[in-house]
Design a protein around this motif. Structure first.
Motif, PDB file in Angstrom:
ATOM      1  N   ILE A  11      -9.171  37.663 -10.906  1.00  0.00           N
ATOM      2  CA  ILE A  11      -7.970  38.208 -11.555  1.00  0.00           C
ATOM      3  C   ILE A  11      -6.739  37.410 -11.139  1.00  0.00           C
ATOM      4  O   ILE A  11      -5.895  37.066 -11.973  1.00  0.00           O
ATOM      5  CB  ILE A  11      -7.810  39.708 -11.221  1.00  0.00           C
ATOM      6  N   ALA A  12      -6.637  37.084  -9.839  1.00  0.00           N
ATOM      7  CA  ALA A  12      -5.500  36.295  -9.357  1.00  0.00           C
ATOM      8  C   ALA A  12      -5.468  34.921 -10.022  1.00  0.00           C
ATOM      9  O   ALA A  12      -4.396  34.416 -10.365  1.00  0.00           O
ATOM     10  CB  ALA A  12      -5.556  36.158  -7.834  1.00  0.00           C
ATOM     11  N   SER A  13      -6.637  34.332 -10.237  1.00  0.00           N
ATOM     12  CA  SER A  13      -6.689  33.030 -10.911  1.00  0.00           C
ATOM     13  C   SER A  13      -6.227  33.137 -12.359  1.00  0.00           C
ATOM     14  O   SER A  13      -5.505  32.262 -12.857  1.00  0.00           O
ATOM     15  CB  SER A  13      -8.113  32.477 -10.877  1.00  0.00           C
ATOM     16  N   HIS A  14      -6.622  34.208 -13.032  1.00  0.00           N
ATOM     17  CA  HIS A  14      -6.179  34.399 -14.405  1.00  0.00           C
ATOM     18  C   HIS A  14      -4.666  34.625 -14.470  1.00  0.00           C
ATOM     19  O   HIS A  14      -4.000  34.145 -15.386  1.00  0.00           O
ATOM     20  CB  HIS A  14      -6.919  35.572 -15.061  1.00  0.00           C
ATOM     21  N   LEU A  15      -4.148  35.349 -13.498  1.00  0.00           N
ATOM     22  CA  LEU A  15      -2.700  35.555 -13.464  1.00  0.00           C
ATOM     23  C   LEU A  15      -1.969  34.237 -13.223  1.00  0.00           C
ATOM     24  O   LEU A  15      -0.895  34.004 -13.784  1.00  0.00           O
ATOM     25  CB  LEU A  15      -2.326  36.580 -12.388  1.00  0.00           C
ATOM     26  N   LEU A  16      -2.552  33.380 -12.390  1.00  0.00           N
ATOM     27  CA  LEU A  16      -1.938  32.080 -12.138  1.00  0.00           C
ATOM     28  C   LEU A  16      -1.892  31.235 -13.406  1.00  0.00           C
ATOM     29  O   LEU A  16      -0.980  30.446 -13.607  1.00  0.00           O
ATOM     30  CB  LEU A  16      -2.713  31.345 -11.035  1.00  0.00           C
ATOM     31  N   TRP A  17      -2.871  31.414 -14.283  1.00  0.00           N
ATOM     32  CA  TRP A  17      -2.834  30.712 -15.559  1.00  0.00           C
ATOM     33  C   TRP A  17      -1.827  31.363 -16.514  1.00  0.00           C
ATOM     34  O   TRP A  17      -1.037  30.697 -17.160  1.00  0.00           O
ATOM     35  CB  TRP A  17      -4.222  30.718 -16.206  1.00  0.00           C
ATOM     36  N   ARG A  18      -1.856  32.686 -16.582  1.00  0.00           N
ATOM     37  CA  ARG A  18      -1.045  33.414 -17.564  1.00  0.00           C
ATOM     38  C   ARG A  18       0.450  33.268 -17.303  1.00  0.00           C
ATOM     39  O   ARG A  18       1.236  33.118 -18.236  1.00  0.00           O
ATOM     40  CB  ARG A  18      -1.454  34.883 -17.560  1.00  0.00           C
ATOM     41  N   GLY A  19       0.857  33.320 -16.038  1.00  0.00           N
ATOM     42  CA  GLY A  19       2.288  33.239 -15.721  1.00  0.00           C
ATOM     43  C   GLY A  19       2.941  31.966 -16.214  1.00  0.00           C
ATOM     44  O   GLY A  19       3.899  32.015 -16.993  1.00  0.00           O
ATOM     45  N   PRO A  20       2.476  30.789 -15.799  1.00  0.00           N
ATOM     46  CA  PRO A  20       3.081  29.550 -16.304  1.00  0.00           C
ATOM     47  C   PRO A  20       2.910  29.370 -17.816  1.00  0.00           C
ATOM     48  O   PRO A  20       3.764  28.782 -18.470  1.00  0.00           O
ATOM     49  CB  PRO A  20       2.341  28.451 -15.542  1.00  0.00           C
ATOM     50  N   PHE A  21       1.822  29.884 -18.382  1.00  0.00           N
ATOM     51  CA  PHE A  21       1.638  29.775 -19.827  1.00  0.00           C
ATOM     52  C   PHE A  21       2.748  30.509 -20.567  1.00  0.00           C
ATOM     53  O   PHE A  21       3.317  29.989 -21.520  1.00  0.00           O
ATOM     54  CB  PHE A  21       0.272  30.328 -20.228  1.00  0.00           C
ATOM     55  N   THR A  22       3.070  31.726 -20.113  1.00  0.00           N
ATOM     56  CA  THR A  22       4.135  32.476 -20.786  1.00  0.00           C
ATOM     57  C   THR A  22       5.481  31.771 -20.625  1.00  0.00           C
ATOM     58  O   THR A  22       6.298  31.771 -21.541  1.00  0.00           O
ATOM     59  CB  THR A  22       4.228  33.925 -20.265  1.00  0.00           C
ATOM     60  N   ALA A  23       5.693  31.154 -19.450  1.00  0.00           N
ATOM     61  CA  ALA A  23       6.939  30.409 -19.247  1.00  0.00           C
ATOM     62  C   ALA A  23       6.996  29.197 -20.175  1.00  0.00           C
ATOM     63  O   ALA A  23       8.060  28.870 -20.708  1.00  0.00           O
ATOM     64  CB  ALA A  23       7.057  29.975 -17.789  1.00  0.00           C
ATOM     65  N   ASN A  24       5.855  28.559 -20.386  1.00  0.00           N
ATOM     66  CA  ASN A  24       5.817  27.377 -21.249  1.00  0.00           C
ATOM     67  C   ASN A  24       6.108  27.716 -22.720  1.00  0.00           C
ATOM     68  O   ASN A  24       6.607  26.867 -23.459  1.00  0.00           O
ATOM     69  CB  ASN A  24       4.472  26.668 -21.156  1.00  0.00           C
ATOM     70  N   ILE A  25       5.772  28.931 -23.128  1.00  0.00           N
ATOM     71  CA  ILE A  25       6.039  29.299 -24.520  1.00  0.00           C
ATOM     72  C   ILE A  25       7.383  30.001 -24.670  1.00  0.00           C
ATOM     73  O   ILE A  25       7.696  30.528 -25.728  1.00  0.00           O
ATOM     74  CB  ILE A  25       4.898  30.144 -25.128  1.00  0.00           C
ATOM     75  N   GLY A  26       8.161  30.046 -23.582  1.00  0.00           N
ATOM     76  CA  GLY A  26       9.522  30.548 -23.684  1.00  0.00           C
ATOM     77  C   GLY A  26       9.738  31.954 -23.168  1.00  0.00           C
ATOM     78  O   GLY A  26      10.846  32.469 -23.252  1.00  0.00           O
ATOM     79  N   ALA A  27       8.732  32.602 -22.634  1.00  0.00           N
ATOM     80  CA  ALA A  27       8.883  33.974 -22.120  1.00  0.00           C
ATOM     81  C   ALA A  27       8.961  33.913 -20.596  1.00  0.00           C
ATOM     82  O   ALA A  27       7.943  33.947 -19.905  1.00  0.00           O
ATOM     83  CB  ALA A  27       7.714  34.835 -22.576  1.00  0.00           C
ATOM     84  N   GLN A  28      10.145  33.815 -20.074  1.00  0.00           N
ATOM     85  CA  GLN A  28      10.328  33.641 -18.632  1.00  0.00           C
ATOM     86  C   GLN A  28      10.113  34.937 -17.846  1.00  0.00           C
ATOM     87  O   GLN A  28       9.583  34.914 -16.736  1.00  0.00           O
ATOM     88  CB  GLN A  28      11.737  33.104 -18.359  1.00  0.00           C
ATOM     89  N   THR A  29      10.506  36.074 -18.400  1.00  0.00           N
ATOM     90  CA  THR A  29      10.400  37.337 -17.671  1.00  0.00           C
ATOM     91  C   THR A  29       8.966  37.695 -17.290  1.00  0.00           C
ATOM     92  O   THR A  29       8.713  38.075 -16.139  1.00  0.00           O
ATOM     93  CB  THR A  29      11.047  38.479 -18.492  1.00  0.00           C
ATOM     94  N   PRO A  30       7.978  37.585 -18.198  1.00  0.00           N
ATOM     95  CA  PRO A  30       6.598  37.887 -17.782  1.00  0.00           C
ATOM     96  C   PRO A  30       6.116  37.001 -16.637  1.00  0.00           C
ATOM     97  O   PRO A  30       5.317  37.435 -15.818  1.00  0.00           O
ATOM     98  CB  PRO A  30       5.772  37.638 -19.040  1.00  0.00           C
ATOM     99  N   PHE A  31       6.624  35.788 -16.576  1.00  0.00           N
ATOM    100  CA  PHE A  31       6.264  34.877 -15.490  1.00  0.00           C
ATOM    101  C   PHE A  31       6.551  35.528 -14.139  1.00  0.00           C
ATOM    102  O   PHE A  31       5.699  35.515 -13.241  1.00  0.00           O
ATOM    103  CB  PHE A  31       7.041  33.572 -15.644  1.00  0.00           C
ATOM    104  N   PHE A  32       7.718  36.143 -13.987  1.00  0.00           N
ATOM    105  CA  PHE A  32       8.088  36.767 -12.708  1.00  0.00           C
ATOM    106  C   PHE A  32       7.256  38.015 -12.426  1.00  0.00           C
ATOM    107  O   PHE A  32       6.825  38.245 -11.297  1.00  0.00           O
ATOM    108  CB  PHE A  32       9.586  37.090 -12.693  1.00  0.00           C
ATOM    109  N   TYR A  33       7.024  38.832 -13.449  1.00  0.00           N
ATOM    110  CA  TYR A  33       6.202  40.029 -13.252  1.00  0.00           C
ATOM    111  C   TYR A  33       4.763  39.676 -12.886  1.00  0.00           C
ATOM    112  O   TYR A  33       4.156  40.298 -12.021  1.00  0.00           O
ATOM    113  CB  TYR A  33       6.210  40.903 -14.508  1.00  0.00           C
ATOM    114  N   ILE A  34       4.232  38.668 -13.549  1.00  0.00           N
ATOM    115  CA  ILE A  34       2.847  38.268 -13.292  1.00  0.00           C
ATOM    116  C   ILE A  34       2.697  37.735 -11.870  1.00  0.00           C
ATOM    117  O   ILE A  34       1.738  38.070 -11.164  1.00  0.00           O
ATOM    118  CB  ILE A  34       2.392  37.228 -14.343  1.00  0.00           C
ATOM    119  N   PHE A  35       3.635  36.938 -11.411  1.00  0.00           N
ATOM    120  CA  PHE A  35       3.529  36.418 -10.055  1.00  0.00           C
ATOM    121  C   PHE A  35       3.721  37.518  -9.016  1.00  0.00           C
ATOM    122  O   PHE A  35       3.142  37.453  -7.929  1.00  0.00           O
ATOM    123  CB  PHE A  35       4.495  35.251  -9.848  1.00  0.00           C
ATOM    124  N   ARG A  36       4.515  38.535  -9.344  1.00  0.00           N
ATOM    125  CA  ARG A  36       4.654  39.669  -8.424  1.00  0.00           C
ATOM    126  C   ARG A  36       3.312  40.376  -8.257  1.00  0.00           C
ATOM    127  O   ARG A  36       2.909  40.708  -7.142  1.00  0.00           O
ATOM    128  CB  ARG A  36       5.708  40.651  -8.953  1.00  0.00           C
TER     129      ARG A  36
END
Length: 117
Positions: free
Chosen positions: A58-83
């Motif tokens: 799950i942590a590995s998937h979150l590590l993928w999902r966070g930067p992916f959302t930042a790359n498509i322009g959604a910065q806020t989910p990036f912070f929640y996902i890393f939390r």
């Protein structure tokens, strides 16, 4: 001559767990002579390893999902996902003493778990 050497139909088999909720809790290595159990070795406690592997996944998937959302322009989910990922790493730290390179040690190693024959 050992007791096993005098037997003819010796089989060493793994038994258990038989129910999905018991995944990894108890495993028995049975030595059988036909239908008779002549020796057994219980192995307890694999559940914690399974849970750690799933949390690591799950942590590995979150590590993928966070930067992916930042790359498509959604910065806020990036912070929640890393939390949330950090909360999983806090569990690793509480269980093993290490946050990133968590591991359990097995005295004797894998060879000690294998049936000797």
């Amino acid at each position: 001559m050992t007791a096993l050497a005098t037997r003819k139909d010796i089989m060493i088999v793994n038994m258990g767990p038989h129910h999905p909720s018991m995944h990894g809790v108890l495993r028995l290595i049975l030595t059988l002579d036909g239908e008779n159990v002549i020796d057994y070795r219980p192995i307890l406690g694999y559940l914690h390893i399974v849970i750690m592997l799933e949390l690591s996944r799950i942590a590995s998937h979150l590590l993928w999902r966070g930067p992916f959302t930042a790359n498509i322009g959604a910065q806020t989910p990036f912070f929640y996902i890393f939390r949330e990922r950090e909360l999983i790493y806090d569990l690793f730290k509480a269980a093993t003493g290490m946050q990133m390179m968590h591991n359990y040690f097995r005295i004797g190693g894998i060879a000690a778990d294998l049936p000797h024959g």
